[in-house]
Design a protein around this motif. Sequence first.
Motif, mmCIF file in Angstrom:
data_model
loop_
_atom_site.group_PDB
_atom_site.id
_atom_site.type_symbol
_atom_site.label_atom_id
_atom_site.label_comp_id
_atom_site.label_asym_id
_atom_site.label_seq_id
_atom_site.Cartn_x
_atom_site.Cartn_y
_atom_site.Cartn_z
ATOM 1 N N ARG A 31 0.865 -1.184 0.000
ATOM 2 C CA ARG A 31 0.000 0.000 0.000
ATOM 3 C C ARG A 31 0.894 1.225 0.000
ATOM 4 O O ARG A 31 1.847 1.314 0.768
ATOM 5 N N LEU A 32 0.570 2.146 -0.898
ATOM 6 C CA LEU A 32 1.342 3.364 -1.058
ATOM 7 C C LEU A 32 0.521 4.568 -0.629
ATOM 8 O O LEU A 32 -0.671 4.645 -0.917
ATOM 9 N N GLY A 33 1.171 5.503 0.036
ATOM 10 C CA GLY A 33 0.570 6.808 0.308
ATOM 11 C C GLY A 33 1.243 7.805 -0.608
ATOM 12 O O GLY A 33 2.466 7.797 -0.739
ATOM 13 N N ILE A 34 0.459 8.650 -1.255
ATOM 14 C CA ILE A 34 1.014 9.608 -2.211
ATOM 15 C C ILE A 34 0.619 11.019 -1.790
ATOM 16 O O ILE A 34 -0.567 11.330 -1.687
ATOM 17 N N ASN A 35 1.618 11.842 -1.521
ATOM 18 C CA ASN A 35 1.401 13.263 -1.282
ATOM 19 C C ASN A 35 1.798 13.988 -2.560
ATOM 20 O O ASN A 35 2.950 13.907 -2.992
ATOM 21 N N ALA A 36 0.818 14.665 -3.175
ATOM 22 C CA ALA A 36 1.060 15.360 -4.427
ATOM 23 C C ALA A 36 0.086 16.530 -4.523
ATOM 24 O O ALA A 36 -0.939 16.545 -3.837
ATOM 25 N N PRO A 37 0.381 17.484 -5.387
ATOM 26 C CA PRO A 37 -0.559 18.588 -5.578
ATOM 27 C C PRO A 37 -1.936 18.063 -5.986
ATOM 28 O O PRO A 37 -2.055 17.091 -6.725
ATOM 29 N N ARG A 38 -2.986 18.707 -5.501
ATOM 30 C CA ARG A 38 -4.357 18.253 -5.770
ATOM 31 C C ARG A 38 -4.697 18.257 -7.253
ATOM 32 O O ARG A 38 -5.532 17.482 -7.701
ATOM 33 N N ASP A 39 -4.070 19.152 -8.015
ATOM 34 C CA ASP A 39 -4.401 19.223 -9.433
ATOM 35 C C ASP A 39 -3.690 18.153 -10.266
ATOM 36 O O ASP A 39 -3.950 18.024 -11.453
ATOM 37 N N LEU A 40 -2.837 17.357 -9.653
ATOM 38 C CA LEU A 40 -2.154 16.276 -10.353
ATOM 39 C C LEU A 40 -3.061 15.052 -10.377
ATOM 40 O O LEU A 40 -3.511 14.565 -9.340
ATOM 41 N N LYS A 41 -3.358 14.563 -11.586
ATOM 42 C CA LYS A 41 -4.219 13.393 -11.727
ATOM 43 C C LYS A 41 -3.384 12.139 -11.464
ATOM 44 O O LYS A 41 -2.343 11.938 -12.082
ATOM 45 N N ILE A 42 -3.826 11.303 -10.539
ATOM 46 C CA ILE A 42 -3.137 10.056 -10.209
ATOM 47 C C ILE A 42 -4.123 8.918 -10.430
ATOM 48 O O ILE A 42 -5.185 8.864 -9.815
ATOM 49 N N LEU A 43 -3.774 8.020 -11.366
ATOM 50 C CA LEU A 43 -4.659 6.910 -11.705
ATOM 51 C C LEU A 43 -3.889 5.596 -11.692
ATOM 52 O O LEU A 43 -2.717 5.559 -12.065
ATOM 53 N N ARG A 44 -4.556 4.519 -11.285
ATOM 54 C CA ARG A 44 -3.976 3.190 -11.478
ATOM 55 C C ARG A 44 -3.887 2.954 -12.976
ATOM 56 O O ARG A 44 -4.725 3.419 -13.753
ATOM 57 N N SER A 45 -2.877 2.215 -13.414
ATOM 58 C CA SER A 45 -2.658 2.059 -14.855
ATOM 59 C C SER A 45 -3.836 1.400 -15.551
ATOM 60 O O SER A 45 -4.176 1.758 -16.680
ATOM 61 N N GLU A 46 -4.514 0.437 -14.907
ATOM 62 C CA GLU A 46 -5.645 -0.213 -15.566
ATOM 63 C C GLU A 46 -6.810 0.759 -15.769
ATOM 64 O O GLU A 46 -7.539 0.676 -16.761
ATOM 65 N N ILE A 47 -6.980 1.714 -14.868
ATOM 66 C CA ILE A 47 -8.017 2.735 -15.022
ATOM 67 C C ILE A 47 -7.636 3.688 -16.156
ATOM 68 O O ILE A 47 -8.453 4.026 -17.013
ATOM 69 N N TYR A 48 -6.377 4.111 -16.175
ATOM 70 C CA TYR A 48 -5.886 4.991 -17.235
ATOM 71 C C TYR A 48 -6.080 4.345 -18.612
ATOM 72 O O TYR A 48 -6.573 4.974 -19.545
ATOM 73 N N GLU A 49 -5.705 3.079 -18.722
ATOM 74 C CA GLU A 49 -5.843 2.369 -19.998
ATOM 75 C C GLU A 49 -7.300 2.242 -20.416
ATOM 76 O O GLU A 49 -7.633 2.359 -21.606
ATOM 77 N N GLU A 50 -8.198 2.025 -19.477
ATOM 78 C CA GLU A 50 -9.627 1.930 -19.795
ATOM 79 C C GLU A 50 -10.160 3.272 -20.282
ATOM 80 O O GLU A 50 -10.939 3.326 -21.241
ATOM 81 N N ILE A 51 -9.745 4.353 -19.660
ATOM 82 C CA ILE A 51 -10.167 5.685 -20.103
ATOM 83 C C ILE A 51 -9.681 5.937 -21.527
ATOM 84 O O ILE A 51 -10.438 6.435 -22.370
ATOM 85 N N GLN A 52 -8.439 5.579 -21.803
ATOM 86 C CA GLN A 52 -7.893 5.756 -23.144
ATOM 87 C C GLN A 52 -8.674 4.930 -24.168
ATOM 88 O O GLN A 52 -8.986 5.408 -25.259
ATOM 89 N N ARG A 53 -9.021 3.689 -23.814
ATOM 90 C CA ARG A 53 -9.793 2.824 -24.711
ATOM 91 C C ARG A 53 -11.162 3.441 -24.996
ATOM 92 O O ARG A 53 -11.605 3.503 -26.145
#
Length: 80
Positions: A31-53
């Motif tokens: 399990r990863l915790g990610i601290n990043a700017p709110r405007d940065l989109k962070i997606l699991r790769s399978e979700i990203y690939e589905e959006i692209q499809r």
Amino acid sequence: MLVLSRKLNEKIRLGDDIEITIVAISGDTVRLGINAPRDLKILRSEIYEEIQRQNREAVTGDELGQSLQLLKELRIDREK
């Protein structure tokens, strides 16, 4: 690809704004915790690939034909 080994609660920095922390390890799951700017989109790769499809499928044949025709016209105009 950079491969790093990290233990529980250790961190990885990406640039100045992104910090990834190992928050839990259980069997073969990390399990990863990610601290990043709110405007940065962070997606699991399978979700990203589905959006692209889905985006590719959203372009209908007619829209694709219109786009190709426009590109041909632009190319012809540039050649003049």
